[in-house]
Design a protein around this motif. Sequence first.
Motif, PDB file in Angstrom:
ATOM      1  N   GLU A   6      37.142  35.415  46.156  1.00  0.00           N
ATOM      2  CA  GLU A   6      37.114  35.442  47.619  1.00  0.00           C
ATOM      3  C   GLU A   6      38.515  35.663  48.186  1.00  0.00           C
ATOM      4  OE1 GLU A   6      34.704  35.299  49.890  1.00  0.00           O
ATOM      5  OE2 GLU A   6      32.970  34.959  48.594  1.00  0.00           O
ATOM      6  N   LEU A   7      39.493  34.991  47.604  1.00  0.00           N
ATOM      7  CA  LEU A   7      40.871  35.135  48.079  1.00  0.00           C
ATOM      8  C   LEU A   7      41.369  36.566  47.877  1.00  0.00           C
ATOM      9  CD1 LEU A   7      42.410  31.788  46.758  1.00  0.00           C
ATOM     10  CD2 LEU A   7      42.158  32.434  49.166  1.00  0.00           C
ATOM     11  N   GLN A   8      41.051  37.148  46.743  1.00  0.00           N
ATOM     12  CA  GLN A   8      41.542  38.498  46.478  1.00  0.00           C
ATOM     13  C   GLN A   8      40.824  39.539  47.333  1.00  0.00           C
ATOM     14  OE1 GLN A   8      41.361  38.903  42.175  1.00  0.00           O
ATOM     15  NE2 GLN A   8      43.375  37.956  41.960  1.00  0.00           N
TER      16      GLN A   8
ATOM     17  N   GLY B  47      50.454  21.883  41.915  1.00  0.00           N
ATOM     18  CA  GLY B  47      50.787  23.285  41.729  1.00  0.00           C
ATOM     19  C   GLY B  47      49.568  24.124  41.404  1.00  0.00           C
ATOM     20  N   VAL B  48      49.748  25.427  41.392  1.00  0.00           N
ATOM     21  CA  VAL B  48      48.658  26.357  41.091  1.00  0.00           C
ATOM     22  C   VAL B  48      49.073  27.281  39.957  1.00  0.00           C
ATOM     23  CG1 VAL B  48      47.786  26.286  43.446  1.00  0.00           C
ATOM     24  CG2 VAL B  48      49.412  28.059  42.809  1.00  0.00           C
ATOM     25  N   ASP B  49      48.076  27.820  39.294  1.00  0.00           N
ATOM     26  CA  ASP B  49      48.301  28.782  38.220  1.00  0.00           C
ATOM     27  C   ASP B  49      48.588  30.137  38.867  1.00  0.00           C
ATOM     28  OD1 ASP B  49      48.116  30.652  36.167  1.00  0.00           O
ATOM     29  OD2 ASP B  49      46.505  29.589  35.148  1.00  0.00           O
ATOM     30  N   THR B  50      49.837  30.529  38.860  1.00  0.00           N
ATOM     31  CA  THR B  50      50.231  31.754  39.562  1.00  0.00           C
ATOM     32  C   THR B  50      49.891  33.017  38.782  1.00  0.00           C
ATOM     33  OG1 THR B  50      52.479  31.482  38.679  1.00  0.00           O
ATOM     34  CG2 THR B  50      52.041  30.630  40.892  1.00  0.00           C
ATOM     35  N   ASP B  51      49.436  32.862  37.534  1.00  0.00           N
ATOM     36  CA  ASP B  51      48.904  34.015  36.798  1.00  0.00           C
ATOM     37  C   ASP B  51      47.447  34.249  37.187  1.00  0.00           C
ATOM     38  OD1 ASP B  51      51.302  34.424  35.389  1.00  0.00           O
ATOM     39  OD2 ASP B  51      50.747  32.908  33.911  1.00  0.00           O
ATOM     40  N   LEU B  52      46.703  33.148  37.320  1.00  0.00           N
ATOM     41  CA  LEU B  52      45.294  33.257  37.704  1.00  0.00           C
ATOM     42  C   LEU B  52      45.152  33.640  39.173  1.00  0.00           C
ATOM     43  CD1 LEU B  52      42.324  32.757  36.825  1.00  0.00           C
ATOM     44  CD2 LEU B  52      42.605  30.416  37.674  1.00  0.00           C
ATOM     45  N   PHE B  53      45.956  33.013  40.028  1.00  0.00           N
ATOM     46  CA  PHE B  53      45.899  33.297  41.460  1.00  0.00           C
ATOM     47  C   PHE B  53      47.051  34.231  41.824  1.00  0.00           C
ATOM     48  CE2 PHE B  53      43.399  29.468  41.133  1.00  0.00           C
ATOM     49  CZ  PHE B  53      42.362  29.698  42.021  1.00  0.00           C
ATOM     50  N   GLY B  54      46.703  35.472  42.026  1.00  0.00           N
ATOM     51  CA  GLY B  54      47.695  36.483  42.365  1.00  0.00           C
ATOM     52  C   GLY B  54      47.071  37.528  43.277  1.00  0.00           C
ATOM     53  N   PRO B  55      47.859  38.468  43.752  1.00  0.00           N
ATOM     54  CA  PRO B  55      47.327  39.507  44.645  1.00  0.00           C
ATOM     55  C   PRO B  55      46.332  40.388  43.908  1.00  0.00           C
ATOM     56  CG  PRO B  55      49.593  39.987  44.018  1.00  0.00           C
ATOM     57  CD  PRO B  55      49.306  38.614  43.506  1.00  0.00           C
TER      58      PRO B  55
ATOM     59  N   MET C  31      47.980  26.719  48.915  1.00  0.00           N
ATOM     60  CA  MET C  31      48.794  27.244  47.811  1.00  0.00           C
ATOM     61  C   MET C  31      48.102  28.410  47.120  1.00  0.00           C
ATOM     62  SD  MET C  31      50.141  23.844  45.894  1.00  0.00           S
ATOM     63  CE  MET C  31      50.761  22.431  46.796  1.00  0.00           C
ATOM     64  N   GLU C  32      46.797  28.246  46.848  1.00  0.00           N
ATOM     65  CA  GLU C  32      46.066  29.304  46.157  1.00  0.00           C
ATOM     66  C   GLU C  32      46.062  30.587  46.986  1.00  0.00           C
ATOM     67  OE1 GLU C  32      43.057  26.443  43.552  1.00  0.00           O
ATOM     68  OE2 GLU C  32      42.371  27.305  45.467  1.00  0.00           O
ATOM     69  N   ALA C  33      45.861  30.440  48.288  1.00  0.00           N
ATOM     70  CA  ALA C  33      45.870  31.610  49.162  1.00  0.00           C
ATOM     71  C   ALA C  33      47.251  32.253  49.204  1.00  0.00           C
ATOM     72  CB  ALA C  33      45.429  31.210  50.568  1.00  0.00           C
ATOM     73  N   MET C  34      48.289  31.437  49.284  1.00  0.00           N
ATOM     74  CA  MET C  34      49.642  31.970  49.309  1.00  0.00           C
ATOM     75  C   MET C  34      49.984  32.672  48.006  1.00  0.00           C
ATOM     76  SD  MET C  34      51.399  28.706  51.252  1.00  0.00           S
ATOM     77  CE  MET C  34      53.081  29.324  51.379  1.00  0.00           C
TER      78      MET C  34
END
Length: 402
Positions: free
Chosen positions: A296-298, A197-205, A317-320
């Motif tokens: 980079e993703l953001q 899984g990924v940290d959805t707080d850290l990785f977000g739009p 997952m991180e990109a999504m």
Amino acid sequence: MSLPDRIAVLIPEFPGQTHSFFWREIEALAASHGIGAQIVSTRLAPKPVWHDWVGQAAAIQLYPVPRADLARLAPDLLAALPRLAADPDIRRILRQPRAWAFVLMALRLARICKARGLTHLHVHSCANFALIAALCHRISAIPYSLVLHGPLSDYGPDQPFKWKGASFVFVITETLRAEVAGVMPDMMAKVSVVPMGVDTDLFGPPAAPRPDAPDPFGWFCCARLNRVKGHDTLIEAAGLLRARRPGLRFRIRIAGEDEQAGTGYHRDLDAMIAAAGLGEAVALLGSVTQDTVRNELQAADGFVLASRHEPLGVAYMEAMACELPVIGTDAGGVGELITQGQDGLLVPPGDAEALAGAMARVMENGELRQSLGKAARRRILADFSSRRSADALAAALAGGKP
């Protein structure tokens, strides 16, 4: 069964580029379940990636064994030999001289666990570290568990021995579960499917909306530089786009490094980029930290990874989670993460024509980008948060089902 206060999380060759998701699980384990964890590694990674959390992790390296410890381990080895010799599987394994190094590491691991109050070994590998954990269990009776992150063939021999003493085993996809069932059907009672899984707080739009019509369009790709990751297919697709759709301006930034610290496949890709005249369009960034990946993703407009095989794919997952439109390949377990046309696009592995077509489709259709990105984040929030794997581990440690 009560939960342990502290466990050891065993990660080979720490710290590496892909190790952030282990740390996210450890943080969630502590925050949600009060279980502390100590990272123990086989050795320092050949080219460490110093994420901002690595100092906090304070990992212990088993190898090389300090000279002072060798003297202390000698009586431990003498005491353990009868127990090891009584097991025919271990006797067979110890006919290989290098296996004695694993015994020494197992003895040192047992000492570390006793000194630090670590009452369980959770092993993120089914290769040599799984063998060390199994030997440590035979020597000290410390329970252990395994996580299978890819095909069994990638993790070397003696799998039945590595698995038979484990309290439980997590596999990250149904595809891997089916493989294990075909090879070791007697182990299936202890196997559960628990995705990473990924940290959805850290990785977000990003805070500001992405542009409706980016020019040039920014693609990001993150994976180690190895032929299996399909970077050559991506570069070929970029060449096709440049030749056939000159009006579609784009940039591709590829994060990751080869196993030779930039002197191996990295050079092959450099040559391929130069031969295709793509030097201004495709950039190889080398090894990067978790913070750089997030940034980079953001900043990107889309994510693409053309793997020939991918067990599941934390990079996807991180990109999504960052609400990006994602293009992947229908290879390995990726289809268990990305639903074609709903939360991403899938193309056949090794098919540069199909990949170029999918990239053009995403670049030209802003509504598609929006719908794919929003559905992608919903998918990760629902099923692939790092809290999910931490919850599963806590449940298994308590003696229940994940």
